[in-house]
Motif scaffolding. Structure first.
Motif, PDB file in Angstrom:
ATOM      1  N   ALA A  78      75.083  19.817  60.264  1.00 28.13           N
ATOM      2  CA  ALA A  78      76.777  20.105  60.625  1.00 28.13           C
ATOM      3  C   ALA A  78      77.469  20.158  59.825  1.00 28.13           C
ATOM      4  N   LEU A  79      77.114  19.257  58.642  1.00 34.11           N
ATOM      5  CA  LEU A  79      78.191  18.951  57.653  1.00 34.11           C
ATOM      6  C   LEU A  79      77.895  20.008  56.343  1.00 34.11           C
ATOM      7  N   GLU A  80      77.097  21.013  56.595  1.00 24.74           N
ATOM      8  CA  GLU A  80      76.635  21.549  55.657  1.00 24.74           C
ATOM      9  C   GLU A  80      76.314  21.089  54.145  1.00 24.74           C
ATOM     10  N   MET A  81      75.557  19.971  54.187  1.00 26.44           N
ATOM     11  CA  MET A  81      75.097  19.251  52.999  1.00 26.44           C
ATOM     12  C   MET A  81      74.078  19.911  52.318  1.00 26.44           C
ATOM     13  N   SER A  82      74.064  19.802  50.723  1.00 26.96           N
ATOM     14  CA  SER A  82      73.138  20.110  49.987  1.00 26.96           C
ATOM     15  C   SER A  82      72.114  19.165  50.097  1.00 26.96           C
ATOM     16  N   GLU A  83      70.929  19.259  49.397  1.00 27.77           N
ATOM     17  CA  GLU A  83      69.766  18.282  49.220  1.00 27.77           C
ATOM     18  C   GLU A  83      70.176  17.106  48.826  1.00 27.77           C
ATOM     19  N   PHE A  84      71.171  17.179  47.788  1.00 26.91           N
ATOM     20  CA  PHE A  84      71.655  15.746  47.054  1.00 26.91           C
ATOM     21  C   PHE A  84      72.276  15.345  47.986  1.00 26.91           C
ATOM     22  N   ARG A 158      71.088  24.091  38.231  1.00 22.65           N
ATOM     23  CA  ARG A 158      71.653  23.092  38.213  1.00 22.65           C
ATOM     24  C   ARG A 158      71.979  22.663  39.684  1.00 22.65           C
ATOM     25  N   THR A 159      72.177  21.143  39.810  1.00 23.72           N
ATOM     26  CA  THR A 159      72.617  20.761  41.246  1.00 23.72           C
ATOM     27  C   THR A 159      74.210  21.145  41.624  1.00 23.72           C
ATOM     28  N   HIS A 160      74.185  21.669  42.776  1.00 27.85           N
ATOM     29  CA  HIS A 160      75.510  22.100  43.310  1.00 27.85           C
ATOM     30  C   HIS A 160      75.799  21.723  44.607  1.00 27.85           C
ATOM     31  N   PRO A 161      76.914  21.251  44.994  1.00 34.12           N
ATOM     32  CA  PRO A 161      77.291  20.657  46.117  1.00 34.12           C
ATOM     33  C   PRO A 161      76.988  21.686  47.456  1.00 34.12           C
ATOM     34  N   THR A 162      77.193  22.832  47.236  1.00 31.88           N
ATOM     35  CA  THR A 162      77.364  23.474  48.604  1.00 31.88           C
ATOM     36  C   THR A 162      76.265  24.866  48.666  1.00 31.88           C
ATOM     37  N   ALA A 163      75.689  25.089  47.291  1.00 32.03           N
ATOM     38  CA  ALA A 163      75.133  26.274  47.210  1.00 32.03           C
ATOM     39  C   ALA A 163      73.701  26.321  46.516  1.00 32.03           C
ATOM     40  N   MET A 164      73.042  25.280  46.982  1.00 26.53           N
ATOM     41  CA  MET A 164      71.520  25.220  46.564  1.00 26.53           C
ATOM     42  C   MET A 164      70.714  26.222  47.050  1.00 26.53           C
ATOM     43  N   PRO A 165      69.491  26.962  46.146  1.00 27.01           N
ATOM     44  CA  PRO A 165      68.852  28.092  46.912  1.00 27.01           C
ATOM     45  C   PRO A 165      68.018  27.569  48.072  1.00 27.01           C
ATOM     46  N   CYS A 166      67.595  26.337  47.954  1.00 31.23           N
ATOM     47  CA  CYS A 166      66.920  25.720  48.863  1.00 31.23           C
ATOM     48  C   CYS A 166      67.607  25.072  50.185  1.00 31.23           C
ATOM     49  N   GLN A 211      80.730  31.575  59.780  1.00 30.15           N
ATOM     50  CA  GLN A 211      82.185  31.792  59.702  1.00 30.15           C
ATOM     51  C   GLN A 211      82.524  30.989  58.495  1.00 30.15           C
ATOM     52  N   ALA A 212      82.066  29.922  58.321  1.00 33.00           N
ATOM     53  CA  ALA A 212      82.488  29.164  56.993  1.00 33.00           C
ATOM     54  C   ALA A 212      81.972  29.833  55.864  1.00 33.00           C
ATOM     55  N   ILE A 213      81.091  30.641  55.643  1.00 30.67           N
ATOM     56  CA  ILE A 213      80.576  31.266  54.505  1.00 30.67           C
ATOM     57  C   ILE A 213      81.680  32.255  54.403  1.00 30.67           C
ATOM     58  N   ARG A 214      82.147  33.082  55.375  1.00 31.85           N
ATOM     59  CA  ARG A 214      83.201  34.240  55.214  1.00 31.85           C
ATOM     60  C   ARG A 214      84.506  33.573  54.719  1.00 31.85           C
ATOM     61  N   ARG A 215      84.888  32.554  55.425  1.00 33.69           N
ATOM     62  CA  ARG A 215      86.090  31.802  55.013  1.00 33.69           C
ATOM     63  C   ARG A 215      86.112  31.418  53.555  1.00 33.69           C
ATOM     64  N   ASP A 216      84.858  31.090  52.952  1.00 36.53           N
ATOM     65  CA  ASP A 216      84.901  30.747  51.483  1.00 36.53           C
ATOM     66  C   ASP A 216      84.786  32.030  50.588  1.00 36.53           C
ATOM     67  N   VAL A 217      84.273  33.153  51.018  1.00 36.80           N
ATOM     68  CA  VAL A 217      84.634  34.354  50.370  1.00 36.80           C
ATOM     69  C   VAL A 217      86.072  34.662  50.361  1.00 36.80           C
ATOM     70  N   TYR A 218      86.638  34.536  51.503  1.00 36.02           N
ATOM     71  CA  TYR A 218      87.977  34.870  51.522  1.00 36.02           C
ATOM     72  C   TYR A 218      89.054  34.048  50.731  1.00 36.02           C
ATOM     73  N   LEU A 219      88.555  32.995  50.087  1.00 33.21           N
ATOM     74  CA  LEU A 219      89.271  31.967  49.331  1.00 33.21           C
ATOM     75  C   LEU A 219      89.557  32.542  47.955  1.00 33.21           C
ATOM     76  N   HIS A 220      88.419  33.559  47.425  1.00 24.16           N
ATOM     77  CA  HIS A 220      88.391  33.913  46.207  1.00 24.16           C
ATOM     78  C   HIS A 220      88.560  35.288  46.116  1.00 24.16           C
ATOM     79  N   PRO A 221      89.691  35.827  45.266  1.00 27.55           N
ATOM     80  CA  PRO A 221      90.269  37.066  45.519  1.00 27.55           C
ATOM     81  C   PRO A 221      89.176  38.160  45.087  1.00 27.55           C
ATOM     82  N   ALA A 222      88.396  37.762  44.102  1.00 30.35           N
ATOM     83  CA  ALA A 222      87.331  38.838  43.556  1.00 30.35           C
ATOM     84  C   ALA A 222      86.145  39.225  44.763  1.00 30.35           C
ATOM     85  N   LEU A 223      85.595  38.065  45.407  1.00 32.33           N
ATOM     86  CA  LEU A 223      84.848  38.233  46.322  1.00 32.33           C
ATOM     87  C   LEU A 223      85.544  38.680  47.782  1.00 32.33           C
ATOM     88  N   ARG A 224      86.573  38.323  47.852  1.00 33.46           N
ATOM     89  CA  ARG A 224      87.368  38.848  49.192  1.00 33.46           C
ATOM     90  C   ARG A 224      87.537  40.580  49.031  1.00 33.46           C
TER      91      ARG A 224
END
Length: 307
Positions: A78-84, A158-166, A211-224
């Motif tokens: 629910a809180l979109e946590m990474s493995e770490f 490397r470890t990442h808070p929200t975008a680990m491949p697993c 929706q959260a992924i789309r929101r994060d895309v919109y936060l960054h001009p290049a991706l948006r």
């Protein structure tokens, strides 16, 4: 009982009580901090957990009679946590690490049926025997299980808070600063992933994770800009998203130097029993690397530093 032994027992009990109290405070700060980071209300998280807001308030304050693995995994999802982050959640809540095999097969909506859990456990064993990188996702592209070949492919990430491949495949490709090191011609992968995000949202427009992924895309001009302009134009030309354009061969770089850069065809091969659970199985089929085409306009990766 000897008085010295008695006093030592009392001191040990006091230390354990203080440690438990400290873990409870850290758990409360950790969970609330994660929720605040996602800009979610308690009601939002409660809706994801399918419990009342009052019940979630007790979860966040640590007022839980017994933390089970199912509750903790549901909270991590629910809180979109990474493995770490999931590891820290377990450490604060129950003083131990999560069980890896349970984490690999856990799916909140399926956990109530032991037969389904047993099937998924057996299915993960079967996947481990496959030589090609294979993983199973839900509708929001959260990775529910992955085999050793998949994990080896991303071994150096490397470890990442929200975008680990697993954790979530789309988030990895869109937001992880190490993604271009694995996904060669990263802009091509990103366009396909943005198309997949749009396609998934068309089918599951109420899904808060998408929706959260789309929101994060919109936060960054290049991706948006890529999502609103480049991706629709790309879809007009290719007519497909990441999954359904199986004729497309992209390139990836394996960390094993004996393998190196390989072509990659993403193939969906989901049996009915898995599809019935709302899951999709994907395999990264490695083929001879295609000739490098002229580089497309690259997206700036400076925005990844915020993640």
């Amino acid at each position: 009982m000897d008085i010295n032994v008695h006093n030592e027992v009392k001191r040990a009990d006091v230390r354990e009580a203080l440690a438990t109290e400290m873990r409870g405070k850290r758990l409360q700060q950790f969970v609330k901090g994660r929720r605040d980071h996602l800009d979610l209300s308690q009601e939002d998280v409660a809706e994801r957990l399918e419990i009342s807001a009052r019940a979630y308030g007790n979860w966040e304050r640590g007022r839980v009679q017994q933390w089970t693995d199912e509750k903790l995994y549901a909270l991590a999802e629910a809180l979109e946590m990474s493995e770490f982050q999931t590891f820290r959640l377990f450490l604060y809540a129950v003083g131990r690490a999560p069980q890896p095999d349970r984490r690999a097969i856990f799916h909140r909506t399926d956990a109530v049926d032991p037969a389904i859990l047993a099937f998924l456990s057996d299915y993960s064993v079967m996947m481990e025997a496959l030589p090609l990188p294979t993983f199973v996702t839900d509708q929001r592209w959260d990775v529910k299980m992955a085999n050793q070949a998949y994990r080896e492919l991303f071994h150096g990430v490397r470890t990442h808070p929200t975008a680990m491949p697993c954790t979530n495949f789309l988030r990895f490709g869109l937001f992880h600063p190490d993604a271009p090191a694995v996904l060669v011609d990263h802009s091509k992968w990103q366009l396909a992933m943005l198309a997949q995000l749009a396609s998934s949202l068309e089918r599951h427009d109420e899904d808060t994770g998408l929706q959260a992924i789309r929101r994060d895309v919109y936060l960054h001009p290049a991706l948006r800009d890529a999502y609103l302009t480049d991706m629709p134009n790309w879809v007009l030309g290719s007519g497909a998203d990441l999954v359904h354009n199986e004729s497309a061969i992209r390139a990836l770089r394996h960390p094993d130097p004996n393998i190196g850069v390989q072509g990659c065809r993403l193939v969906e091969e989901t049996p009915r029993s898995v599809k019935a659970l709302g899951l999709t199985r994907l395999t990264l089929v490695l083929v001879d690397a295609p000739e490098r085409s002229m580089p497309e306009r690259r997206l700036s990766h400076d925005h990844h530093a915020a993640y």
